[in-house]
Design a protein around this motif. Structure first.
Motif, PDB file in Angstrom:
ATOM      1  N   ILE A 262      10.620  -4.015   4.343  1.00 52.05           N
ATOM      2  CA  ILE A 262      10.021  -3.095   5.306  1.00 52.05           C
ATOM      3  C   ILE A 262       8.766  -3.655   5.961  1.00 52.05           C
ATOM      4  O   ILE A 262       8.342  -3.146   6.997  1.00 52.05           O
ATOM      5  CB  ILE A 262       9.709  -1.735   4.652  1.00 52.05           C
ATOM      6  N   ILE A 263       8.166  -4.680   5.381  1.00 42.22           N
ATOM      7  CA  ILE A 263       6.982  -5.259   6.023  1.00 42.22           C
ATOM      8  C   ILE A 263       7.368  -6.206   7.155  1.00 42.22           C
ATOM      9  O   ILE A 263       6.490  -6.702   7.865  1.00 42.22           O
ATOM     10  CB  ILE A 263       6.077  -5.990   5.003  1.00 42.22           C
ATOM     11  N   ASP A 264       8.659  -6.440   7.346  1.00 42.99           N
ATOM     12  CA  ASP A 264       9.125  -7.190   8.518  1.00 42.99           C
ATOM     13  C   ASP A 264       9.246  -6.192   9.664  1.00 42.99           C
ATOM     14  O   ASP A 264      10.311  -5.632   9.921  1.00 42.99           O
ATOM     15  CB  ASP A 264      10.469  -7.859   8.225  1.00 42.99           C
ATOM     16  N   LEU A 265       8.147  -5.964  10.348  1.00 40.99           N
ATOM     17  CA  LEU A 265       8.069  -4.891  11.337  1.00 40.99           C
ATOM     18  C   LEU A 265       9.053  -5.072  12.485  1.00 40.99           C
ATOM     19  O   LEU A 265       9.467  -4.100  13.108  1.00 40.99           O
ATOM     20  CB  LEU A 265       6.642  -4.777  11.885  1.00 40.99           C
ATOM     21  N   THR A 288      11.046  -1.499  18.061  1.00 38.01           N
ATOM     22  CA  THR A 288      10.753  -1.649  16.643  1.00 38.01           C
ATOM     23  C   THR A 288       9.314  -1.246  16.344  1.00 38.01           C
ATOM     24  O   THR A 288       8.516  -1.021  17.260  1.00 38.01           O
ATOM     25  CB  THR A 288      10.956  -3.109  16.213  1.00 38.01           C
ATOM     26  N   TYR A 289       8.989  -1.189  15.065  1.00 39.30           N
ATOM     27  CA  TYR A 289       7.605  -0.929  14.673  1.00 39.30           C
ATOM     28  C   TYR A 289       6.685  -2.008  15.247  1.00 39.30           C
ATOM     29  O   TYR A 289       5.554  -1.725  15.657  1.00 39.30           O
ATOM     30  CB  TYR A 289       7.486  -0.894  13.150  1.00 39.30           C
ATOM     31  N   GLN A 290       7.157  -3.255  15.263  1.00 37.81           N
ATOM     32  CA  GLN A 290       6.330  -4.333  15.797  1.00 37.81           C
ATOM     33  C   GLN A 290       6.040  -4.123  17.278  1.00 37.81           C
ATOM     34  O   GLN A 290       4.914  -4.344  17.729  1.00 37.81           O
ATOM     35  CB  GLN A 290       7.027  -5.685  15.604  1.00 37.81           C
ATOM     36  N   ASP A 291       7.057  -3.649  18.031  1.00 35.75           N
ATOM     37  CA  ASP A 291       6.835  -3.355  19.447  1.00 35.75           C
ATOM     38  C   ASP A 291       5.745  -2.301  19.610  1.00 35.75           C
ATOM     39  O   ASP A 291       4.885  -2.412  20.496  1.00 35.75           O
ATOM     40  CB  ASP A 291       8.133  -2.851  20.095  1.00 35.75           C
ATOM     41  N   LYS A 292       5.764  -1.276  18.751  1.00 31.29           N
ATOM     42  CA  LYS A 292       4.809  -0.186  18.869  1.00 31.29           C
ATOM     43  C   LYS A 292       3.419  -0.582  18.367  1.00 31.29           C
ATOM     44  O   LYS A 292       2.415  -0.034  18.821  1.00 31.29           O
ATOM     45  CB  LYS A 292       5.316   1.044  18.105  1.00 31.29           C
ATOM     46  N   VAL A 293       3.348  -1.514  17.436  1.00 35.05           N
ATOM     47  CA  VAL A 293       2.044  -2.053  17.040  1.00 35.05           C
ATOM     48  C   VAL A 293       1.473  -2.879  18.180  1.00 35.05           C
ATOM     49  O   VAL A 293       0.280  -2.798  18.503  1.00 35.05           O
ATOM     50  CB  VAL A 293       2.169  -2.897  15.755  1.00 35.05           C
ATOM     51  N   ASP A 294       2.316  -3.662  18.817  1.00 32.73           N
ATOM     52  CA  ASP A 294       1.867  -4.525  19.914  1.00 32.73           C
ATOM     53  C   ASP A 294       1.343  -3.724  21.105  1.00 32.73           C
ATOM     54  O   ASP A 294       0.380  -4.141  21.763  1.00 32.73           O
ATOM     55  CB  ASP A 294       3.007  -5.436  20.380  1.00 32.73           C
ATOM     56  N   ASP A 295       1.992  -2.563  21.398  1.00 25.80           N
ATOM     57  CA  ASP A 295       1.528  -1.793  22.563  1.00 25.80           C
ATOM     58  C   ASP A 295       0.483  -0.738  22.204  1.00 25.80           C
ATOM     59  O   ASP A 295       0.050   0.032  23.060  1.00 25.80           O
ATOM     60  CB  ASP A 295       2.710  -1.161  23.308  1.00 25.80           C
ATOM     61  N   GLY A 296       0.065  -0.698  20.922  1.00 22.57           N
ATOM     62  CA  GLY A 296      -1.010   0.202  20.512  1.00 22.57           C
ATOM     63  C   GLY A 296      -0.570   1.590  20.107  1.00 22.57           C
ATOM     64  O   GLY A 296      -1.411   2.417  19.738  1.00 22.57           O
ATOM     65  N   THR A 297       0.746   1.871  20.130  1.00 22.25           N
ATOM     66  CA  THR A 297       1.228   3.190  19.724  1.00 22.25           C
ATOM     67  C   THR A 297       1.024   3.415  18.236  1.00 22.25           C
ATOM     68  O   THR A 297       0.693   4.525  17.799  1.00 22.25           O
ATOM     69  CB  THR A 297       2.724   3.341  20.066  1.00 22.25           C
ATOM     70  N   LEU A 298       1.219   2.359  17.435  1.00 24.24           N
ATOM     71  CA  LEU A 298       1.045   2.431  15.990  1.00 24.24           C
ATOM     72  C   LEU A 298      -0.056   1.474  15.547  1.00 24.24           C
ATOM     73  O   LEU A 298      -0.256   0.417  16.147  1.00 24.24           O
ATOM     74  CB  LEU A 298       2.342   2.066  15.259  1.00 24.24           C
ATOM     75  N   VAL A 299      -0.725   1.867  14.461  1.00 22.63           N
ATOM     76  CA  VAL A 299      -1.739   1.025  13.837  1.00 22.63           C
ATOM     77  C   VAL A 299      -1.356   0.830  12.373  1.00 22.63           C
ATOM     78  O   VAL A 299      -1.067   1.810  11.682  1.00 22.63           O
ATOM     79  CB  VAL A 299      -3.147   1.667  13.927  1.00 22.63           C
ATOM     80  N   VAL A 300      -1.322  -0.409  11.922  1.00 21.79           N
ATOM     81  CA  VAL A 300      -1.034  -0.680  10.517  1.00 21.79           C
ATOM     82  C   VAL A 300      -2.298  -0.398   9.710  1.00 21.79           C
ATOM     83  O   VAL A 300      -3.324  -1.047   9.883  1.00 21.79           O
ATOM     84  CB  VAL A 300      -0.587  -2.142  10.310  1.00 21.79           C
ATOM     85  N   LYS A 301      -2.220   0.580   8.805  1.00 22.48           N
ATOM     86  CA  LYS A 301      -3.374   0.973   8.001  1.00 22.48           C
ATOM     87  C   LYS A 301      -3.408   0.265   6.655  1.00 22.48           C
ATOM     88  O   LYS A 301      -4.470   0.020   6.090  1.00 22.48           O
ATOM     89  CB  LYS A 301      -3.370   2.499   7.783  1.00 22.48           C
ATOM     90  N   ARG A 302      -2.226  -0.037   6.107  1.00 19.61           N
ATOM     91  CA  ARG A 302      -2.182  -0.731   4.828  1.00 19.61           C
ATOM     92  C   ARG A 302      -0.833  -1.396   4.677  1.00 19.61           C
ATOM     93  O   ARG A 302       0.184  -0.861   5.129  1.00 19.61           O
ATOM     94  CB  ARG A 302      -2.413   0.255   3.666  1.00 19.61           C
ATOM     95  N   ILE A 303      -0.810  -2.541   4.034  1.00 16.02           N
ATOM     96  CA  ILE A 303       0.440  -3.250   3.835  1.00 16.02           C
ATOM     97  C   ILE A 303       0.351  -4.078   2.558  1.00 16.02           C
ATOM     98  O   ILE A 303      -0.699  -4.656   2.255  1.00 16.02           O
ATOM     99  CB  ILE A 303       0.761  -4.140   5.061  1.00 16.02           C
ATOM    100  N   ARG A 304       1.398  -4.049   1.756  1.00 14.90           N
ATOM    101  CA  ARG A 304       1.532  -4.939   0.609  1.00 14.90           C
ATOM    102  C   ARG A 304       2.999  -5.276   0.449  1.00 14.90           C
ATOM    103  O   ARG A 304       3.818  -4.868   1.281  1.00 14.90           O
ATOM    104  CB  ARG A 304       0.943  -4.338  -0.668  1.00 14.90           C
ATOM    105  N   HIS A 305       3.371  -6.011  -0.593  1.00 15.45           N
ATOM    106  CA  HIS A 305       4.713  -6.589  -0.647  1.00 15.45           C
ATOM    107  C   HIS A 305       5.831  -5.567  -0.540  1.00 15.45           C
ATOM    108  O   HIS A 305       6.901  -5.866  -0.020  1.00 15.45           O
ATOM    109  CB  HIS A 305       4.868  -7.419  -1.924  1.00 15.45           C
ATOM    110  N   ASN A 306       5.608  -4.334  -1.013  1.00 11.83           N
ATOM    111  CA  ASN A 306       6.676  -3.338  -0.961  1.00 11.83           C
ATOM    112  C   ASN A 306       6.230  -2.022  -0.337  1.00 11.83           C
ATOM    113  O   ASN A 306       6.881  -1.000  -0.515  1.00 11.83           O
ATOM    114  CB  ASN A 306       7.219  -3.058  -2.372  1.00 11.83           C
TER     115      ASN A 306
END
Length: 376
Positions: A262-265, A288-306
């Motif tokens: 799931i961390i592969d946005l 994808t989530y990565q598209d929405k992070v790139d355009d500012g719609t989403l912000v990654v608040k925390r991430i770890r291996h799972n």
């Protein structure tokens, strides 16, 4: 040429343990054509005196096994032919022996998984033959494939029950017992149960997954904002246990080697994110989530291996936690079960449940498959 013979399962197990790379050059090697090198040449087995001298020079124990995994490395054909029967100096030998020794547990784990896969594959062939002959019905075959009581599932996220150590491995045969244990509701030991309410105003308190499921089936539900939040603990654990009862080991996977999660946005479809409003005209975006992070719609608040937590700047937030991998929908392909918790970034609303995603090819994205889950 090596005198030691390796089964296809052993070759695959060694290749996977080393991430499909040559141990000497670190280049990618083909699983169908790579060589397996003996760090300390296997030919020494035919010359006890030379073997004793090599053990002394390289400071190896008297019981050193020339044919064990501690002395084996995958390599490109050219590297193996170039090395031939050469004996490394002590420093280089100890370096490569340490690599081989460190990979041994992974090789043995891979080998067990591959052998289970092969055995299951043979079983499926036999079942198919019985099905073709009319000895079994499709429903009987499906039931047989699902009911495997000795399966053990390793959890990436542990389960917590009152007065018990956290559980990180679940045996299929123990699931029914776990459903009767009181669920630990977070870190606050003062909260011992969840209050559910019916439309007629009656209330009941539940402590175990079984009690929760029975109450929900009778029309009870969490009524207050607090109860809805606390019900996530039951939704997670009850959902997981029910899913594992129907799960089986996969025959193939597009998420294990190379590992995807799931961390592969760029693999996560944005349609999985909770929305305050439905998309216009019911249109489902391919973003994808990565598209929405790139355009500012989403912000990654925390991430770890799972685990992944993302939020809209003003709107909804979502936390996804990978819990276990197995075949949950009976198609033979490995899936991922997730704990999901959704919440309002500016408010008190919060709710949770489980999600199951799969990937049907190495070129594909994740796909939510809740609607296709096998019922236990």
């Amino acid at each position: 040429m090596s005198k030691q013979k390796f089964s296809p399962a052993q070759r695959e197990a060694i290749w996977k343990a080393h991430d499909g790379k040559c141990a000497y050059t670190r280049t990618l090697i083909d699983v169908s054509s790579f060589h397996i090198d003996h760090i300390v040449p296997e030919g020494l087995a035919d010359d006890p005196q030379a073997f004793a001298e090599a053990r002394a020079t390289l400071k190896l124990p008297d019981d050193f096994d020339l044919f064990g995994y501690n002395n084996l490395l995958p390599c490109a054909p050219g590297s193996n032919l170039q090395k031939s029967s050469q004996i490394f100096d002590e420093q280089r030998a100890q370096y490569f022996l340490a690599i081989a020794s460190g990979k041994r547990p992974k090789i043995e784990e891979n080998l067990q998984r591959i052998e289970r896969r092969l055995a299951r594959g043979k079983g499926i062939i036999l079942l198919q033959q019985c099905l073709d002959r009319g000895d079994l019905t499709p429903d009987q075959v499906s039931t047989f494939l699902r009911e495997t009581p000795d399966q053990v599932f390793a959890l990436l996220e542990s389960l917590s029950f009152v007065d018990m150590e956290e559980i990180t491995r679940i045996k299929n045969a123990d699931i029914d017992t776990l459903r009767d244990l009181p669920v630990k509701l977070g870190e606050n030991d003062d909260i011992t149960g969840l209050t559910l309410t019916s439309d007629s105003g009656y209330q009941c308190e539940v402590r175990s997954c079984r009690e929760y499921d029975i109450a929900i089936s009778k029309g009870y539900y969490p009524q207050t904002t607090f109860d809805i939040k606390m019900s996530a603990w039951f939704e997670h654990q009850s959902g997981l246990l029910k899913a594992l009862q129907a799960a089986s080991f996969p025959l193939e996977s597009y998420i294990s080697d190379p590992r995807a999660g799931i961390i592969d946005l760029d693999l996560m479809p944005f349609s999985m994110f909770p929305r305050m409003e439905e998309p216009e005209d019911g249109h489902q975006s391919n973003e994808t989530y990565q598209d929405k992070v790139d355009d500012g719609t989403l912000v990654v608040k925390r991430i770890r291996h799972n685990m992944l937590r993302v939020e809209e700047p003003e709107g909804m937030g979502q936390q996804l936690t990978e819990v276990v991998r197995a075949d949950f929908d009976g198609d033979g392909i490995e899936d991922i079960l997730l704990f999901e918790y959704c919440y309002a970034t500016r408010g008190t609303m919060g709710f949770g449940g489980i999600r199951v995603v799969t990937r049907l090819s190495y070129a594909g994205r994740f796909l939510a498959i809740e609607s296709r889950l096998v019922e236990p």
